[in-house]
Write an enzyme that holds these catalytic residues in place. Structure first.
Site, mmCIF file in Angstrom:
data_model
loop_
_atom_site.group_PDB
_atom_site.id
_atom_site.type_symbol
_atom_site.label_atom_id
_atom_site.label_comp_id
_atom_site.label_asym_id
_atom_site.label_seq_id
_atom_site.Cartn_x
_atom_site.Cartn_y
_atom_site.Cartn_z
ATOM 1 N N ASP A 298 -0.753 -19.533 13.585
ATOM 2 C CA ASP A 298 -0.109 -19.900 13.222
ATOM 3 C C ASP A 298 0.039 -20.205 15.187
ATOM 4 O O ASP A 298 0.497 -18.775 15.490
ATOM 5 C CB ASP A 298 1.394 -19.210 12.845
ATOM 6 N N SER B 3 3.086 -4.766 6.851
ATOM 7 C CA SER B 3 2.871 -4.050 5.855
ATOM 8 C C SER B 3 3.752 -5.127 4.619
ATOM 9 O O SER B 3 4.951 -4.600 4.731
ATOM 10 C CB SER B 3 2.824 -2.735 5.322
ATOM 11 N N HIS C 285 0.665 -1.422 0.331
ATOM 12 C CA HIS C 285 0.119 0.258 0.121
ATOM 13 C C HIS C 285 0.912 1.201 -0.148
ATOM 14 O O HIS C 285 2.026 1.285 0.319
ATOM 15 C CB HIS C 285 -1.222 -0.032 1.176
#
Length: 377
Positions: A321, A336, A195
């Protein structure tokens, strides 16, 4: 004009549309100033201007290999604006009722590129151009979106300091932590974050005039909890660059890694088109501890039709996990760009975390990131 706007210009911002209050970009919300005595410094919570030279990006390279390395390593990021972005307004002194710049027509997010005939490439050059006016009317050249405009503004003398100002806060740079998604082993072309980097005060995508990557490692983790997204705490080598940035886009940041030791010896994978991305088991590759990168299990809960307005929210994932849940609580800010792998192929990158459930978040198709990388100008 005030060159030092002492807000915390964090990168993350609340998502738009439905559920806006529960969605945050999984980018770094902790920023750091560059400089000081320590070459390897821990993150602090505030950033001002970055008083270092811009890195020459050189010739643009794009991914060329059919197989890319899913990196998953954090990096420190220095990002420089093309000019000086307007991020706030204030009266010049107590006797003023309004900002001269705002009254003249400047808006938040405008990018000042020239004052009279003087190019603006930093906060300092902007402040100097205003001061040199000695109160004479100035012509401000700026960009608003893709359109270039001009207006006139008359500086006012600040009686307290004796300096001339136009009552606008501007920013020329940002810095923070993020994760590198992929690198082409043939030429070092990379994509990261999944992004864009937006200015916190304006919400506008930061138009960049250059930038670079810095070596980093994860010093600690603030675990995510319901209602409170966590974050990675990084350390950075402030005196060295390991890559250059070309472009800041809605689907990530792109450039070239110049330090091949960052990816040498790492396995390259085929990339998967969006049509092959399926609901079910997958893995993310993340750096949440020191310099170590690991694979962690996730579940792809939903794959969305590709929508231009939501081009970095193409799939919803959930961390399953147990080790990653123990370490981070799920997806945290700084992750990110963490690559998503399914059936041995690179399919995308993590982009968002749901604040009300940090085990879940969104990812972007790798195809969307590569489409952007191929089109770099």
């Amino acid at each position: 004009m005030d060159k030092n706007h002492k807000h915390n210009p964090i990168w993350g911002k609340i998502g738009k549309g439905a559920g806006a209050l529960s969605l945050v970009l999984a980018a770094a919300l902790t920023l750091f100033p560059l400089g000081g005595e320590d070459a390897f410094a821990a993150v602090s919570a505030q950033i001002d201007s970055i008083n270092v030279s811009k890195t020459d990006s050189g010739e643009i390279v794009r991914p060329e290999s059919t197989r890319l390395i899913p990196l998953g390593h954090t990096t420190g990021i220095k990002l420089f604006s093309e000019g000086a972005m307007v991020v706030g307004f204030a009266p010049v002194d107590a006797s003023s009722q309004s900002s001269p710049a705002e009254k003249a027509g400047l808006r938040l997010g405008d990018l000042i590129i020239k004052v009279n005939e003087t190019p603006v490439d930093s906060n300092e050059s902007m402040a100097q151009a205003v001061e040199n006016s000695q109160g004479e009317e100035l012509t401000i050249h700026f960009k608003r979106g893709e359109e270039e405009k001009t207006l006139q503004v008359k500086p006012v003398k600040d009686e307290a300091s004796g300096a001339y100002r136009i009552g606008a806060f501007v920013r020329d740079s940002l810095a923070g932590i993020g994760t590198i998604t992929f690198v082409d082993p043939e030429n070092g072309a990379f994509g990261a974050l999944g992004h864009g980097v937006a200015d916190q005060d304006t919400g506008e995508l930061m138009p960049i005039g250059g930038g670079s990557l810095m070596p980093s490692q994860v010093a600690g983790v603030e675990k995510g909890e319901v209602g409170s997204p966590g974050e990675l705490v990084g350390e950075y080598d402030l005196n060295h660059d390991q890559g250059v940035l070309y472009q800041n886009t809605h689907s990530g940041i792109y450039g070239k890694i110049t330090d091949s030791s960052l990816y040498e010896g790492r396995q390259a994978l085929e990339t998967s088109p969006r049509s092959q991305v399926k609901e079910g088991k997958a893995q993310i590759i993340a750096n949440v501890e020191g310099d170590h990168v690991s694979y962690y299990d996730v579940e792809i809960l939903k794959v969305y039709p590709d929508d231009e307005d939501e081009s970095n929210r193409n799939m919803m994932i959930q961390v399953t996990d147990k080790e990653l849940l123990r370490k981070t609580g799920g997806i945290v800010q700084g992750m990110s760009g963490s690559p998503i792998v399914q059936n041995g192929k690179l399919i995308g990158a993590v982009t968002h975390v749901l604040v009300n459930d940090p085990t879940r978040g969104y990812g972007i198709f790798i195809e969307n990131m590569l489409d952007t990388a191929y089109s770099l100008q």
